[in-house]
Write a protein that holds these residues in place. Sequence first.
Motif, PDB file in Angstrom:
ATOM      1  N   GLU A  78       0.914  -1.261  -0.022  1.00 19.73           N
ATOM      2  CA  GLU A  78       0.133   0.089  -0.195  1.00 19.73           C
ATOM      3  C   GLU A  78       0.742   1.314  -0.021  1.00 19.73           C
ATOM      4  OE1 GLU A  78      -3.196  -0.023   2.807  1.00 19.73           O
ATOM      5  OE2 GLU A  78      -3.502  -2.160   2.631  1.00 19.73           O
ATOM      6  N   TRP A  83       4.836   0.500  -4.831  1.00 25.36           N
ATOM      7  CA  TRP A  83       3.941   0.126  -5.954  1.00 25.36           C
ATOM      8  C   TRP A  83       4.855  -0.664  -7.001  1.00 25.36           C
ATOM      9  CZ3 TRP A  83       0.367   4.891  -6.793  1.00 25.36           C
ATOM     10  CH2 TRP A  83      -0.682   4.942  -5.781  1.00 25.36           C
ATOM     11  N   LYS A  87       3.106   0.688 -12.374  1.00 26.01           N
ATOM     12  CA  LYS A  87       2.133   1.479 -11.787  1.00 26.01           C
ATOM     13  C   LYS A  87       2.475   2.717 -11.331  1.00 26.01           C
ATOM     14  CE  LYS A  87      -1.279   1.512  -7.679  1.00 26.01           C
ATOM     15  NZ  LYS A  87      -2.004   0.751  -6.697  1.00 26.01           N
ATOM     16  N   ALA A  91       1.677   6.402 -13.152  1.00 25.00           N
ATOM     17  CA  ALA A  91       1.232   7.782 -12.489  1.00 25.00           C
ATOM     18  C   ALA A  91       2.362   8.853 -12.672  1.00 25.00           C
ATOM     19  CB  ALA A  91       1.128   7.490 -10.957  1.00 25.00           C
ATOM     20  N   THR A 156      -4.708  13.919  -5.466  1.00 23.34           N
ATOM     21  CA  THR A 156      -5.549  13.682  -6.671  1.00 23.34           C
ATOM     22  C   THR A 156      -6.767  14.573  -6.618  1.00 23.34           C
ATOM     23  OG1 THR A 156      -6.725  11.979  -5.543  1.00 23.34           O
ATOM     24  CG2 THR A 156      -4.764  11.479  -6.927  1.00 23.34           C
ATOM     25  N   GLN A 267      -3.783   7.305  -8.841  1.00 23.90           N
ATOM     26  CA  GLN A 267      -4.431   7.099  -7.411  1.00 23.90           C
ATOM     27  C   GLN A 267      -3.947   7.855  -6.496  1.00 23.90           C
ATOM     28  OE1 GLN A 267      -4.619   2.897  -6.489  1.00 23.90           O
ATOM     29  NE2 GLN A 267      -4.829   2.160  -8.642  1.00 23.90           N
ATOM     30  N   GLU A 268      -4.469   8.231  -5.317  1.00 21.91           N
ATOM     31  CA  GLU A 268      -3.715   8.856  -4.326  1.00 21.91           C
ATOM     32  C   GLU A 268      -2.536   8.273  -4.050  1.00 21.91           C
ATOM     33  OE1 GLU A 268      -2.820  11.979  -2.480  1.00 21.91           O
ATOM     34  OE2 GLU A 268      -4.897  12.140  -2.940  1.00 21.91           O
ATOM     35  N   THR A 269      -1.405   9.339  -3.803  1.00 20.08           N
ATOM     36  CA  THR A 269      -0.033   8.914  -3.517  1.00 20.08           C
ATOM     37  C   THR A 269       0.536   9.533  -2.135  1.00 20.08           C
ATOM     38  OG1 THR A 269       0.947  10.773  -4.542  1.00 20.08           O
ATOM     39  CG2 THR A 269       0.387   9.066  -5.872  1.00 20.08           C
ATOM     40  N   LEU A 274      -3.121   8.346   2.799  1.00 24.31           N
ATOM     41  CA  LEU A 274      -3.494   7.004   2.774  1.00 24.31           C
ATOM     42  C   LEU A 274      -3.485   6.163   4.176  1.00 24.31           C
ATOM     43  CD1 LEU A 274      -1.214   6.121  -0.307  1.00 24.31           C
ATOM     44  CD2 LEU A 274      -3.481   6.464  -0.449  1.00 24.31           C
TER      45      LEU A 274
END
Length: 537
Positions: A78, A83, A87, A91, A156, A267-269, A274
């Motif tokens: 996660e 990642w 991926k 991004a 994002t 996606q949110e980073t 997170l």
Amino acid sequence: MQSESLQQQMNITFPQTTQTIVPLDTSCNDLHDGDSPRPRPRDRAESVNTLVDEEKGTIAQPIERIKTIGWDGPDDPENPKNWSNRKKWIATTVVAMFTFISPVSSSMIAPALEQVGNDLHVAPGFGQSMLLSIFVLAYAIGPLFLGPLSEVFGRTKVLYLAYLFFLVFCLACGFAQTQGQLLAFRFIAGLGGSAPLAIGPGVLADLWPAEKRGKAFGLYTAGPLLGPAIGPILGGFIAEYSTWRWVFWSIAIYTALMQIAGVFALQETYAPILLARKAARLAKEARESGNADNLSLQPTQTTPPLPQLIQRALKRPFYLLLTQPIIQALALYQLYLYGTIYLVLTTFPIVWTTVYSESPGVGGLNYLSLGLGFLLASVFASRLNDKIYIHLKSTRGFGQGRPEFRVPMMFPSSLLVVIGLFIYGWSVQFRTHWIVPNIGSFLFATGTIVSYQCSQTYCVDAYTAVAASAMSAVVTLRSLAGFGFPLFAPAMYDALGFGWGNSLLGFIALGVGVPAPLAFWFFGEKMRMRSSEARSE
């Protein structure tokens, strides 16, 4: 190392229970970079985003017996740094494409300024230059708000909303009926278009460790410089075969497609967001499972309230710009680079349509020399940048990375800027074969993007935890140069000609661009050591 004030800001508390779930403080979320963790600052409450209660929207103070929620080990999937490469590159590419189209919009109208002037009765010279530059003026304002807000609400959300704003007002520019309307719409579109310039570095800092960050920045930094070079090529053909209004409508169409792609690919980073979601999810699971009868999300005294948190975040870029010597030095260095780029871009339509008597479409093709320099430098210099960083880390850093290890490539690139400006200016002055000014433009572009890339990565390496706010401060000052320099370009070249006009820029580059890397190399670490915000190793 964690900061107590940061932990307070990210705690969820559950009164009258023996177990409380909070997210681990990850403001220093680059601990896998191979670098030493940052020293504990005196007050860093404003430096990360808040954890919002899923029901009340508030932040709670910690109470006794806290269970800390962080990543599940160094290989937690996660964690954005863990990642897959695929991926992460998807991004990075999406952010780079967002960053590319906004600078395209800043310059795409340049070949069509005469058409705009005729339709909207805008006088040549200052009036038409203002139509071009007003967009970049917004770059000096938007990042001051958008960068810090991405450290409150996530990358994002702010990026998507800002670019929706950009899309709407680009569309409106195509329907403008007066000079005032076009100026207003261009400025507002620029506010939205500035989002990836402020947020993009933060996304890359979230995704990549320092040893691989240079390559990612090679792709990302191509946008702000390649965009202004590609824009006039497209704008020249659109202006020649259609109308200037389609310049803006075509940008709006592209932006709409990128918005759709971004929703699926990006996606949110931001780690605090997170982990906040993770803590809320675990708390909800605990309530639903019945394992914690007294578990409640009713927070105790809230500190700080969300409006106060936003206020602190919005102050951060000003604080960094006014108090951080590294930020000030980098901002001044990029001010000189960015201003020089826009001065050269301003002269291009005049050079090829007036001096060399080419049509707007054919004249726009000469921007390929700039684009080629930007592109090749981005691809090859970024790889070399990472290799130099890794080598210096092992030989001079004793295994510890330092932002100063980004500096060596700035020495030759600064000289290329000077050489390119002299060749470009005097070849135009004497009307040599068209290939000669293009060679000068290519060398100038190559040197510029390497210097720009290294200084940008240096800033993110030094201020990883608050990368978006740090870059917002730098972008603000450099964008003022991008706005102001083209306004006096016509008067300067009328008075000095292309030879001495570009020689003046070359002498400035020699006096500013060459000593700057020396200052970063010999004094950068000392300046960072005196800062509570910059990493100190």
